[in-house]
Design a protein around this motif. Structure first.
Motif, PDB file in Angstrom:
ATOM      1  N   ALA A  56     -25.413  -0.883 -17.588  1.00 48.87           N
ATOM      2  CA  ALA A  56     -26.560  -0.318 -16.859  1.00 48.87           C
ATOM      3  C   ALA A  56     -27.548   0.391 -17.776  1.00 48.87           C
ATOM      4  CB  ALA A  56     -26.069   0.651 -15.787  1.00 48.87           C
ATOM      5  N   GLY A  57     -27.167   0.608 -19.033  1.00 45.43           N
ATOM      6  CA  GLY A  57     -28.080   1.231 -19.980  1.00 45.43           C
ATOM      7  C   GLY A  57     -27.661   2.576 -20.521  1.00 45.43           C
ATOM      8  N   TYR A  58     -26.566   3.135 -20.032  1.00 45.95           N
ATOM      9  CA  TYR A  58     -26.067   4.395 -20.598  1.00 45.95           C
ATOM     10  C   TYR A  58     -25.611   4.142 -22.037  1.00 45.95           C
ATOM     11  CZ  TYR A  58     -25.530   6.099 -15.724  1.00 45.95           C
ATOM     12  OH  TYR A  58     -25.725   6.473 -14.420  1.00 45.95           O
ATOM     13  N   ARG A  59     -25.857   5.117 -22.886  1.00 48.78           N
ATOM     14  CA  ARG A  59     -25.381   5.029 -24.260  1.00 48.78           C
ATOM     15  C   ARG A  59     -24.585   6.268 -24.663  1.00 48.78           C
ATOM     16  NH1 ARG A  59     -25.895   0.686 -23.171  1.00 48.78           N
ATOM     17  NH2 ARG A  59     -27.066  -1.005 -24.178  1.00 48.78           N
ATOM     18  N   SER A  60     -24.511   7.252 -23.785  1.00 45.99           N
ATOM     19  CA  SER A  60     -23.743   8.462 -24.036  1.00 45.99           C
ATOM     20  C   SER A  60     -22.579   8.511 -23.058  1.00 45.99           C
ATOM     21  CB  SER A  60     -24.626   9.703 -23.868  1.00 45.99           C
ATOM     22  OG  SER A  60     -23.872  10.890 -24.022  1.00 45.99           O
ATOM     23  N   ILE A  61     -21.359   8.666 -23.580  1.00 49.34           N
ATOM     24  CA  ILE A  61     -20.154   8.702 -22.761  1.00 49.34           C
ATOM     25  C   ILE A  61     -19.403   9.991 -23.060  1.00 49.34           C
ATOM     26  CG2 ILE A  61     -18.017   7.522 -22.126  1.00 49.34           C
ATOM     27  CD1 ILE A  61     -20.536   5.859 -21.571  1.00 49.34           C
ATOM     28  N   ASP A  62     -19.031  10.719 -21.998  1.00 52.88           N
ATOM     29  CA  ASP A  62     -18.361  12.010 -22.138  1.00 52.88           C
ATOM     30  C   ASP A  62     -16.942  11.933 -21.591  1.00 52.88           C
ATOM     31  OD1 ASP A  62     -18.853  15.224 -22.357  1.00 52.88           O
ATOM     32  OD2 ASP A  62     -17.596  14.728 -20.621  1.00 52.88           O
ATOM     33  N   THR A  63     -15.960  12.169 -22.461  1.00 52.74           N
ATOM     34  CA  THR A  63     -14.564  12.204 -22.048  1.00 52.74           C
ATOM     35  C   THR A  63     -13.928  13.475 -22.606  1.00 52.74           C
ATOM     36  OG1 THR A  63     -12.466  10.976 -22.016  1.00 52.74           O
ATOM     37  CG2 THR A  63     -13.797  10.789 -24.018  1.00 52.74           C
ATOM     38  N   ALA A  64     -12.610  13.597 -22.473  1.00 54.92           N
ATOM     39  CA  ALA A  64     -11.883  14.767 -22.971  1.00 54.92           C
ATOM     40  C   ALA A  64     -10.410  14.426 -23.044  1.00 54.92           C
ATOM     41  CB  ALA A  64     -12.086  15.974 -22.051  1.00 54.92           C
ATOM     42  N   ALA A  65      -9.698  15.108 -23.915  1.00 57.03           N
ATOM     43  CA  ALA A  65      -8.266  14.852 -24.045  1.00 57.03           C
ATOM     44  C   ALA A  65      -7.539  15.060 -22.726  1.00 57.03           C
ATOM     45  CB  ALA A  65      -7.677  15.750 -25.135  1.00 57.03           C
ATOM     46  N   ILE A  66      -7.889  16.123 -21.995  1.00 54.54           N
ATOM     47  CA  ILE A  66      -7.187  16.441 -20.756  1.00 54.54           C
ATOM     48  C   ILE A  66      -7.487  15.445 -19.645  1.00 54.54           C
ATOM     49  CG2 ILE A  66      -8.960  17.969 -19.816  1.00 54.54           C
ATOM     50  CD1 ILE A  66      -5.105  18.475 -19.675  1.00 54.54           C
ATOM     51  N   TYR A  67      -8.559  14.670 -19.771  1.00 56.84           N
ATOM     52  CA  TYR A  67      -8.866  13.676 -18.737  1.00 56.84           C
ATOM     53  C   TYR A  67      -7.881  12.519 -18.775  1.00 56.84           C
ATOM     54  CZ  TYR A  67     -13.539  15.891 -18.682  1.00 56.84           C
ATOM     55  OH  TYR A  67     -14.585  16.757 -18.612  1.00 56.84           O
ATOM     56  N   ASP A  68      -7.169  12.361 -19.898  1.00 56.90           N
ATOM     57  CA  ASP A  68      -6.185  11.293 -20.060  1.00 56.90           C
ATOM     58  C   ASP A  68      -6.812   9.917 -19.864  1.00 56.90           C
ATOM     59  OD1 ASP A  68      -3.648  10.349 -20.675  1.00 56.90           O
ATOM     60  OD2 ASP A  68      -2.975  10.333 -18.586  1.00 56.90           O
ATOM     61  N   ASN A  69      -8.046   9.754 -20.318  1.00 54.91           N
ATOM     62  CA  ASN A  69      -8.679   8.428 -20.234  1.00 54.91           C
ATOM     63  C   ASN A  69      -9.438   8.068 -21.507  1.00 54.91           C
ATOM     64  OD1 ASN A  69     -11.034   9.989 -20.013  1.00 54.91           O
ATOM     65  ND2 ASN A  69     -11.198   9.693 -17.792  1.00 54.91           N
ATOM     66  N   GLU A  70      -9.056   8.711 -22.625  1.00 56.10           N
ATOM     67  CA  GLU A  70      -9.700   8.352 -23.897  1.00 56.10           C
ATOM     68  C   GLU A  70      -9.384   6.908 -24.287  1.00 56.10           C
ATOM     69  OE1 GLU A  70     -10.062  12.447 -26.484  1.00 56.10           O
ATOM     70  OE2 GLU A  70      -8.034  11.691 -26.089  1.00 56.10           O
ATOM     71  N   ARG A  71      -8.183   6.431 -24.002  1.00 49.96           N
ATOM     72  CA  ARG A  71      -7.844   5.051 -24.364  1.00 49.96           C
ATOM     73  C   ARG A  71      -8.701   4.058 -23.575  1.00 49.96           C
ATOM     74  NH1 ARG A  71      -3.427   5.071 -27.615  1.00 49.96           N
ATOM     75  NH2 ARG A  71      -1.993   6.843 -27.406  1.00 49.96           N
ATOM     76  N   GLY A  72      -8.797   4.280 -22.267  1.00 49.77           N
ATOM     77  CA  GLY A  72      -9.605   3.387 -21.445  1.00 49.77           C
ATOM     78  C   GLY A  72     -11.070   3.422 -21.835  1.00 49.77           C
ATOM     79  N   THR A  73     -11.553   4.613 -22.157  1.00 46.42           N
ATOM     80  CA  THR A  73     -12.933   4.753 -22.614  1.00 46.42           C
ATOM     81  C   THR A  73     -13.135   4.005 -23.917  1.00 46.42           C
ATOM     82  OG1 THR A  73     -13.171   6.910 -21.538  1.00 46.42           O
ATOM     83  CG2 THR A  73     -14.663   6.430 -23.366  1.00 46.42           C
ATOM     84  N   GLY A  74     -12.204   4.177 -24.848  1.00 42.05           N
ATOM     85  CA  GLY A  74     -12.301   3.495 -26.139  1.00 42.05           C
ATOM     86  C   GLY A  74     -12.265   1.981 -26.004  1.00 42.05           C
ATOM     87  N   ARG A  75     -11.456   1.471 -25.058  1.00 43.58           N
ATOM     88  CA  ARG A  75     -11.418   0.012 -24.854  1.00 43.58           C
ATOM     89  C   ARG A  75     -12.773  -0.512 -24.418  1.00 43.58           C
ATOM     90  NH1 ARG A  75      -6.189   1.085 -22.808  1.00 43.58           N
ATOM     91  NH2 ARG A  75      -6.990   1.302 -20.681  1.00 43.58           N
ATOM     92  N   ALA A  76     -13.421   0.201 -23.502  1.00 46.54           N
ATOM     93  CA  ALA A  76     -14.742  -0.234 -23.032  1.00 46.54           C
ATOM     94  C   ALA A  76     -15.748  -0.242 -24.169  1.00 46.54           C
ATOM     95  CB  ALA A  76     -15.220   0.673 -21.899  1.00 46.54           C
ATOM     96  N   VAL A  77     -15.699   0.782 -25.013  1.00 45.28           N
ATOM     97  CA  VAL A  77     -16.611   0.852 -26.159  1.00 45.28           C
ATOM     98  C   VAL A  77     -16.362  -0.324 -27.096  1.00 45.28           C
ATOM     99  CG1 VAL A  77     -17.157   2.183 -28.242  1.00 45.28           C
ATOM    100  CG2 VAL A  77     -16.946   3.345 -26.030  1.00 45.28           C
ATOM    101  N   ALA A  78     -15.083  -0.591 -27.392  1.00 41.87           N
ATOM    102  CA  ALA A  78     -14.740  -1.673 -28.318  1.00 41.87           C
ATOM    103  C   ALA A  78     -15.146  -3.042 -27.781  1.00 41.87           C
ATOM    104  CB  ALA A  78     -13.241  -1.651 -28.608  1.00 41.87           C
ATOM    105  N   GLU A  79     -15.014  -3.211 -26.470  1.00 41.70           N
ATOM    106  CA  GLU A  79     -15.298  -4.514 -25.860  1.00 41.70           C
ATOM    107  C   GLU A  79     -16.764  -4.713 -25.514  1.00 41.70           C
ATOM    108  OE1 GLU A  79     -12.708  -4.544 -22.491  1.00 41.70           O
ATOM    109  OE2 GLU A  79     -10.867  -4.594 -23.725  1.00 41.70           O
ATOM    110  N   SER A  80     -17.572  -3.659 -25.658  1.00 35.24           N
ATOM    111  CA  SER A  80     -18.967  -3.735 -25.219  1.00 35.24           C
ATOM    112  C   SER A  80     -19.844  -4.597 -26.116  1.00 35.24           C
ATOM    113  CB  SER A  80     -19.569  -2.324 -25.148  1.00 35.24           C
ATOM    114  OG  SER A  80     -19.762  -1.789 -26.454  1.00 35.24           O
ATOM    115  N   GLY A  81     -19.476  -4.692 -27.385  1.00 37.02           N
ATOM    116  CA  GLY A  81     -20.321  -5.417 -28.327  1.00 37.02           C
ATOM    117  C   GLY A  81     -21.532  -4.621 -28.783  1.00 37.02           C
ATOM    118  N   ILE A  82     -21.662  -3.383 -28.324  1.00 34.77           N
ATOM    119  CA  ILE A  82     -22.792  -2.522 -28.705  1.00 34.77           C
ATOM    120  C   ILE A  82     -22.480  -1.879 -30.049  1.00 34.77           C
ATOM    121  CG2 ILE A  82     -24.165  -0.497 -28.061  1.00 34.77           C
ATOM    122  CD1 ILE A  82     -23.427  -1.131 -25.125  1.00 34.77           C
TER     123      ILE A  82
END
Length: 294
Positions: A56-82
Motif C-alpha cells: 500500500a506504500g508504507y515504508r516505516s514498520i514499528d514492532t517490539a520485542a514484547i509484541y512477539d512478532n519480529e520474526r513475522g515482520t522480518g519475513r515480510a520485509v525479506a519477501e517484499s523485494g524492497i
C-alpha cells in the motif's frame, strides 16, 4: 558515544517531497511521518499484514520485542523485494532486559529475529521507574548507535522528567519519544518538551484504540465536511501537528485507508474542534507507575 545534537527551539522539520512526508530527526536521519504498527498482531498474521502495508506504500514498520512478532515482520520485509535502504524499521527493548549488558544482548536477539543487519530506530520501551536502569540502558543504545547497528536511538513512554534526566546524564539526545497520543490525550506538555530538545513526537494508539473516539460527533462531522472517514480525520490531525503516527490494522481496506491522508487539509475550525476533545485521558498505563517486567 557520539556528539550531543544542538538543542533547538523549533520542532523537527517536516519534508513533503514524497507521498508520505518525512520528519528530519535530530541526527540527520529521515523517518517517514506515517508508518505501520504491529502491536497486538500475532506473529503468524504479521507477515501478511506487513506485506499488505508495504504494497500500500508504507515504508516505516514499528514492532517490539514484547509484541512477539519480529520474526513475522522480518519475513515480510525479506519477501517484499524492497531495497533495505528504502525501509525504516523500528523495534524496542522490553523492560525485563533493561541494563547495559542485557540491552546489548536483547538487541542482538531482536536483529536475529528480524533477520536484519541493522534497524533504523531502536527504542527503550518504557522508563520503568522502579528499576531505575534506563540511563544505563540508554548508554548501551549509544554504543549500538556508534557501531552503526541502529541509525537512530530513542525512547518510548518517557515523561518530560525522565527525558531531562536522560539528556543530562548521557551524550546523545533521543531522536524520538513514542508516546500514547490521540485527540483525547493531546500530550501538550510532552510535545513542548520534545520541541525544546529537537525530539520527534511519535504517537502510539493514534486513533485511540477505536474506543469511541471515531464515533465522537465532532470527528464524524469533520469527516463529512471533507468526504473522509473519522480515522482519516484523526490521522490528518496528527500529521498537521507534526506528529509521527503508526496506525495499526490487519484489515487490508483499513491499511490502505490509513495511508490515504495526504489529499486534504484540516482548517483552523477543524483543529479547534479537535483540540476541544482533549481530556488528558489515558487508555494505556501511566509511565510514572508502569513497572511490569522490572
Amino acid at each position: 558515544m557520539g556528539v550531543r545534537p544542538r538543542r533547538r527551539k523549533d520542532p523537527p522539520h517536516v519534508s513533503t517531497d514524497s507521498s508520505v512526508p518525512s520528519v528530519l530527526l535530530n541526527n540527520g536521519v529521515r523517518m517517514p511521518q506515517l508508518g505501520f504498527g504491529v502491536w497486538q498482531v500475532p506473529d503468524d498474521e504479521a507477515t501478511a499484514a506487513v506485506a499488505t502495508a508495504l504494497e500500500a506504500g508504507y515504508r516505516s514498520i514499528d514492532t517490539a520485542a514484547i509484541y512477539d512478532n519480529e520474526r513475522g515482520t522480518g519475513r515480510a520485509v525479506a519477501e517484499s523485494g524492497i531495497a533495505r535502504e528504502e525501509l525504516f524499521i523500528t523495534t524496542k527493548l522490553w523492560n525485563s532486559e533493561q541494563g547495559h549488558d542485557s540491552a546489548l544482548r536483547a538487541f542482538d536477539a531482536s536483529l536475529d529475529r528480524l533477520g536484519l543487519d541493522y534497524v533504523d530506530l531502536y527504542l527503550i520501551h518504557w522508563p520503568v521507574p522502579a528499576k531505575d536502569a534506563y540511563v544505563d540502558t540508554y548508554r548501551a543504545l549509544e554504543k549500538i548507535l556508534a557501531d552503526g547497528r541502529a541509525k537512530a536511538i530513542g525512547v518510548s513512554n518517557f515523561l518530560p522528567e525522565h527525558l531531562e534526566r536522560l539528556i543530562g546524564e548521557t551524550s546523545v539526545v533521543p531522536a524520538v519519544n513514542q508516546i500514547e497520543l490521540h485527540p483525547q490525550l493531546a500530550q501538550r506538555e510532552s510535545r513542548e518538551a520534545h520541541a525544546r530538545h529537537g525530539i520527534a513526537t511519535e504517537a502510539w494508539s493514534p486513533l485511540g484504540q477505536g474506543r469511541g473516539l471515531l464515533e465522537v460527533p465532532a470527528i464524524v462531522a469533520i469527516g463529512h465536511k471533507h468526504g473522509r472517514t473519522p480515522a482519516q480525520v484523526v490521522l490528518r490531525w496528527h500529521l498537521q501537528l507534526g506528529n509521527v503516527v503508526i496506525p495499526k490494522s490487519v484489515t487490508p481496506s483499513r491499511i490502505r485507508e490509513n495511508i490515504d491522508v495526504f489529499g486534504f487539509e484540516l482548517d483552523a475550525e477543524d483543529l479547534n474542534a479537535i483540540a476541544a476533545l482533549d481530556e488528558s485521558r489515558r487508555l494505556g498505563p501511566n509511565p510514572a507507575e508502569f513497572n511490569v517486567g522490572a
